[in-house]
Design an enzyme around this catalytic site. Structure first.
Site, PDB file in Angstrom:
ATOM      1  CG  HIS B  57      -1.797  -1.088   1.517  1.00 52.08           C
ATOM      2  ND1 HIS B  57      -3.068  -1.104   0.420  1.00 52.08           N
ATOM      3  CD2 HIS B  57      -1.793  -2.509   1.819  1.00 52.08           C
ATOM      4  CE1 HIS B  57      -3.698  -2.416   0.943  1.00 52.08           C
ATOM      5  NE2 HIS B  57      -2.959  -3.023   1.516  1.00 52.08           N
ATOM      6  CG  LEU B  58       3.266   2.121  -2.854  1.00 50.10           C
ATOM      7  CD1 LEU B  58       3.817   2.327  -4.283  1.00 50.10           C
ATOM      8  CD2 LEU B  58       4.619   2.304  -1.781  1.00 50.10           C
ATOM      9  NE  ARG B  59      -1.948   3.581   3.828  1.00 52.19           N
ATOM     10  CZ  ARG B  59      -2.885   2.199   3.614  1.00 52.19           C
ATOM     11  NH1 ARG B  59      -3.690   2.040   2.801  1.00 52.19           N
ATOM     12  NH2 ARG B  59      -2.537   1.474   4.787  1.00 52.19           N
ATOM     13  CG  ASN B 275      -8.892  -7.123   8.086  1.00 48.94           C
ATOM     14  OD1 ASN B 275      -8.811  -8.423   8.450  1.00 48.94           O
ATOM     15  ND2 ASN B 275      -9.726  -6.575   7.359  1.00 48.94           N
ATOM     16  CG  ASP B 302      -1.626  -6.153   3.935  1.00 47.59           C
ATOM     17  OD1 ASP B 302      -1.779  -5.302   3.518  1.00 47.59           O
ATOM     18  OD2 ASP B 302      -2.012  -6.841   4.775  1.00 47.59           O
TER      19      ASP B 302
END
Lengths: 199, 428, 306
Positions: B57-59, B275, B302
């Site tokens: 996840h690089l946002r 999660n 993740d």
């Protein structure tokens, strides 16, 4: 107040008060209480003021001392006197310095303390702070006619303007010394010891 | 720039020199020399093909305060990665060709790793209708992996259609396996610890039920399925069964699920909230065994950066996720290599070869051989260090390994022959 | 005693007994007095930080602190900076800057008091966190049992109802076990957590089988909303299987008592005639709550600052 844990006793050291001495001192104080009660008795009191007397012990060792004094007063006068205890822990001004302590019972006679002669009973009178705390506690518990103080040992070094009305024994001590009162009820034997430091 | 790596041990085997020239491995041998080449002394270091992450996840766009393509790329390079798949749950969601091309271009500009965008399966990750999967596949970003990660494609009919549809361009659906009706309000693994902590439990069955359903669907329509962040022993069993039946299913496990358990929740520190949640010792053991025997194909980090305020809160209010890129290889060394469950060739297979294959990346996951793209890393397997979140290249600090000593230090990373990391530091 | 009271596991048997003994002495010292105030915590500040409405618990703590002469500040989440999005940490730092000696916190999130304890120097007292714990409730329950039955060792306690969502149940199971009582949880299986078998308690689905062997029945509040999430089919069926009515009460041993942490759903988990019977300790529990919370505040704050 004296500590409940005692170091091993120096065999050579004689107690300041032996068991027999303690008994004699208690008897003398009982006589003094009877005289004082009589001198303060309301007119027409057939019990010589003892009806109004309440002996209130300050735990730990003041409580059994108060009961003993009451027993001796009854033995000498034939009149039973009321006894109580008042735990002063929640009134102490040194809680932040000493850490929490377990509480002990506060028990007052059914007739209460209002308009009566309350005699606070403790084992050792030292700084006077315990007595101050006890006076504060009494104020919340009722309004006695008068409050007096009985102690088995007065060792001096007061930090407050408090003095005892009945003293079993005056003992000059240095601040570094410890005065230990042991009683049958709490410690298994009656005696008073002075340890440590130089007198 | 030409690099001459002296004395590295490819896959931990015999020490050799490697010459990197024009983006390729130009020569491998002993006592190599090259005029003008920068020499990298690599005695004692293990050389591996550059790592490929299927799950990052690089946002960016949307939460540049937590991570950007550039900071995430730097973290990846420092972790030994040369390619990362950037998940689609950005803001806006990567559900159109425009967004995936933007992310792809940002990756190119950063130039530290190949940033491979993942496309959303459904519009807005809402699980209701398919996003324009074909347009994303045909875009400059050449999307092959599609995922609603963060959300499960829980509608079975929609999942079936997605699996079928991406066959047209050899795509794969990467499923976040979580039956949402079984995990409403869930905060941690459902078991003894959730019972005593009074946190709503996330039952293992909520993951396993979806995996079981999806392997049946994938088998039925003859499509490729990839399962994200497998976390339970039961999931490993289902995958093993599905593979034995010939279903085209692949799976990944995260570094944190290989190392940490739900005991971490007892600290109440939401850095351990993730999660799917951290599971039990038995699950960790099954995941390690599954990765060792190949039932689990890949390690996917993740990597989930979160701003401080999203983690310094009550457990329930905190967002799930933890950093992973910079410590992934170290965790694999500790949990798999040092106990003898994977050799270095195994590490290369699970962290480079297979994830590149799943993502259909042609330039990554290649062997260390003459003529191959010079995507590789050098690791000192004997170095040990304590993880300091403040020292991480990620913009966020939510590392679950803070204060933990881990083995292995990535000394250098090369992307198509140019160094992205040298002496353990990013080159830019 | 530890610096904070976050969960019952913070109390070993000696600590828990000390709290109960202290509460008993305070009760005795204050019995029949006109002035129900002690100077013990004069000059100390206790903040009641309540993120959930709970009038009874807040008032109980407030009274306890005031009877010990502490200054009390009530900080409720509603209408404060908290409702404007201030984080728990920022609130904690604010309270810290104001010099609070203790924070009594009620929060809908499990573990919030544990988080708070990282950010303040004073003592933190958990006044109920989510579905985790409510340690002072368990202490006052234990105190009530000891007063009524004279002991805790070997006392058989049935805890009946929504154990899954109950912080009262979690704290009671732990504390009663520490104090030597034997706990049986009684609930429909849907209202027991997965993992309940690891608790130091027996589990039963059959209230009628448990009642004759119980010295104490502790009824938990059951929220009707649970019905909508299919934890049970209907209020009537729940009440029929797990409610305590007069015929069931008659099955209890002669000296057994009936407890409820309140607020009650009369007619749901407990019949009005049971709640109002002589076996019921429900009103006593409220009174005992003040004494027990005084004991906790005294033991946490009475000593030297850490």
């Amino acid at each position: 107040m004296a500590s409940s844990s005692l170091p091993a006793r120096d065999a050579a050291q004689a107690p300041l008060l032996s068991a027999a001495d303690v008994a004699r001192v208690v008897d003398r104080m009982a006589h003094q209480l009877i005289e004082r009660a009589a001198s303060l008795a309301p007119e027409g009191d057939a019990t010589g003021g003892l009806r109004d007397l309440v002996l209130v012990g300050i735990p730990t060792r003041g409580a059994p001392l108060a009961r003993r004094l009451a027993a001796r007063v009854e033995a000498f006068s034939g009149t039973a006197v009321d006894v109580g205890t008042v735990d002063i822990t929640l009134y102490r001004d040194d809680l932040r310095r000493r850490g929490v302590r377990a509480l002990e019972p506060t028990v007052l006679p059914a007739a209460g303390i209002d308009d009566r002669l309350v005699v606070l009973v403790d084992d050792v009178l030292f700084s006077g702070r315990s007595v101050r705390a006890a006076l504060d506690a009494l104020r919340d518990l009722g309004r006695p006619r008068a409050v007096q103080l009985a102690v088995l040992v007065d060792r001096g070094h007061r930090e407050l303007p408090i003095r005892a009305d009945f003293v079993g024994k005056n003992v000059p001590t240095s601040r570094t010394q410890q005065v230990k009162v042991r009683l049958q009820e709490t410690d298994g034997a009656d005696e008073v010891l002075v340890t440590g430091g130089a007198a | 720039m030409t690099y001459l790596i002296k004395g590295a041990k490819p896959y931990g085997e015999d020490a050799v020199d490697l010459l990197l020239e024009d983006g390729r491995i130009a020569a491998i041998g002993t006592e190599l020399a090259a005029d003008g080449a920068e020499v990298v002394q690599a005695a004692g270091l293990v050389a591996l093909p550059g790592l490929v992450d299927l799950h990052t996840h690089l946002r960016e766009p949307g939460r540049e305060d937590a991570e950007t393509v550039e900071t995430g790329s730097r973290a990846a390079a420092l972790g030994g990665f040369t390619a990362v798949h950037a998940m689609a749950n950005t803001d806006p969601v990567a559900d159109t060709a425009g967004v995936v091309e933007q992310v792809w271009r940002l990756g190119q500009e950063a130039g530290l790793v190949d940033v491979v965008p993942v496309g959303a399966v459904t519009v807005g990750l809402e699980g209701e209708r398919l996003a324009e999967l074909g347009a994303m596949a045909d875009s400059a970003a050449r999307v092959r992996v599609f995922s609603d990660d963060g959300h499960c494609v829980s509608d079975p009919a929609l999942m079936r259609r997605a699996l079928e549809y991406v066959k047209a361009f050899d795509g794969v659906v990467a499923q976040h396996a979580e039956e949402p009706r079984l995990t409403a309000g869930a905060q941690m693994h459902e078991g003894d610890r959730s019972a005593s902590l009074g946190l709503t439990g996330w039952p293992a069955a909520a993951e396993e039920a979806i995996i079981a359903r999806d392997v049946l669907l994938a088998g039925h329509v003859g499509a490729r399925l990839h399962v994200c962040h497998v976390s339970t022993a039961g999931s490993v069993e289902i995958l093993r069964w599905a593979k034995s039946r010939g279903v085209q299913v692949t799976a990944e496990v995260t570094p944190h699920h290989l190392l940490l358990t739900d005991a971490c929740a007892e600290t109440w520190d939401p850095v351990f909230k993730v999660n799917p949640p951290l599971r039990t010792d038995a699950d960790v053991e099954a995941l390690r065994a599954g990765l060792a025997d190949g039932t689990i194909d890949a390690v996917g980090t993740d990597h989930a950066p979160h701003a401080v305020e999203d983690k310094e809160s009550e457990w329930a209010q905190a967002r799930p996720g933890m950093l992973g890129l910079e410590q992934a290889l170290s965790v694999v060394v500790q949990t798999m290599v040092e106990p003898g469950r994977l050799d270095w060739r195994g590490v290369a297979d699970r962290m480079s070869v297979r994830p590149a294959g799943i993502g259909r990346l042609t330039g990554h996951g290649r062997p260390l051989a003459v003529g191959e793209p010079a995507n590789l890393l050098l690791i000192d397997p004997t170095a040990r260090s304590v993880v300091d979140p403040a020292a991480l290249a990620s913009r966020s600090r939510n590392s679950p390994y803070a204060g933990r000593e881990l083995p292995g230090r990535v000394v250098a990373t090369f992307l198509r022959g140019s160094a992205t990391v040298l002496d353990g530091k990013a080159t830019r | 005693m530890k610096r904070h009271l976050l969960e019952v596991a913070d109390l070993d048997r000696a600590d828990a007994t000390l709290v109960l003994d202290t509460a008993a002495q305070i009760d005795q010292a204050l019995a029949g007095r006109e002035v129900k105030k002690l100077p013990t915590l004069r000059g100390r500040t206790v903040v009641n930080l309540f993120y959930e409405d709970s009038t009874r618990t807040r008032i109980s703590f407030e009274l306890a602190a005031k009877r010990l002469s502490a200054d009390v500040i009530n900080f409720s989440a509603k209408g404060s900076s908290v409702s404007k999005g201030e984080s728990l940490k920022d609130t904690a730092l604010t309270l810290e800057a104001m010099g609070s000696d203790a924070v009594v916190v009620r929060h809908s999130a499990s573990g919030a008091p544990h988080r708070l304890a990282n950010w303040v120097r004073g003592s933190v007292v958990n006044a109920g966190d989510g579905t985790h714990e409510h340690p002072t409730q368990a202490l006052l329950d234990a105190y009530t049992i000891r007063r009524r039955l004279g002991r805790l060792e070997g006392v058989r306690v049935a805890v009946v109802g929504d154990v899954l969502h109950s912080r009262v149940a979690r704290s009671n199971v732990g504390l009663l076990h520490t104090l030597g009582a034997e706990v049986t949880l009684v609930a429909p299986p849907t209202l027991l957590p997965v993992g309940v078998r690891s608790w130091p308690a027996e589990v039963s689905y059959d209230l009628d089988a448990v009642l004759p062997k119980s010295d104490v029945v502790m009824m938990l509040r059951v929220q009707a909303e649970r019905m909508n999430a299919s934890f049970f089919p209907s209020a009537r069926e729940y009440s029929r299987r797990y409610g305590l009515d007069a015929p069931r009460m008659a099955a209890l041993p002669d000296d057994a008592i009936v407890m409820h942490p309140g607020p009650m759903n009369r007619g749901m988990e407990i019949a009005a005639e049971v709640a109002d019977s002589v076996r019921s300790t429900i009103v006593e529990q409220v009174a005992n709550g003040v004494s027990v919370r005084m004991a906790v505040l005294y033991l946490l704050l009475g000593g030297s600052p850490q």
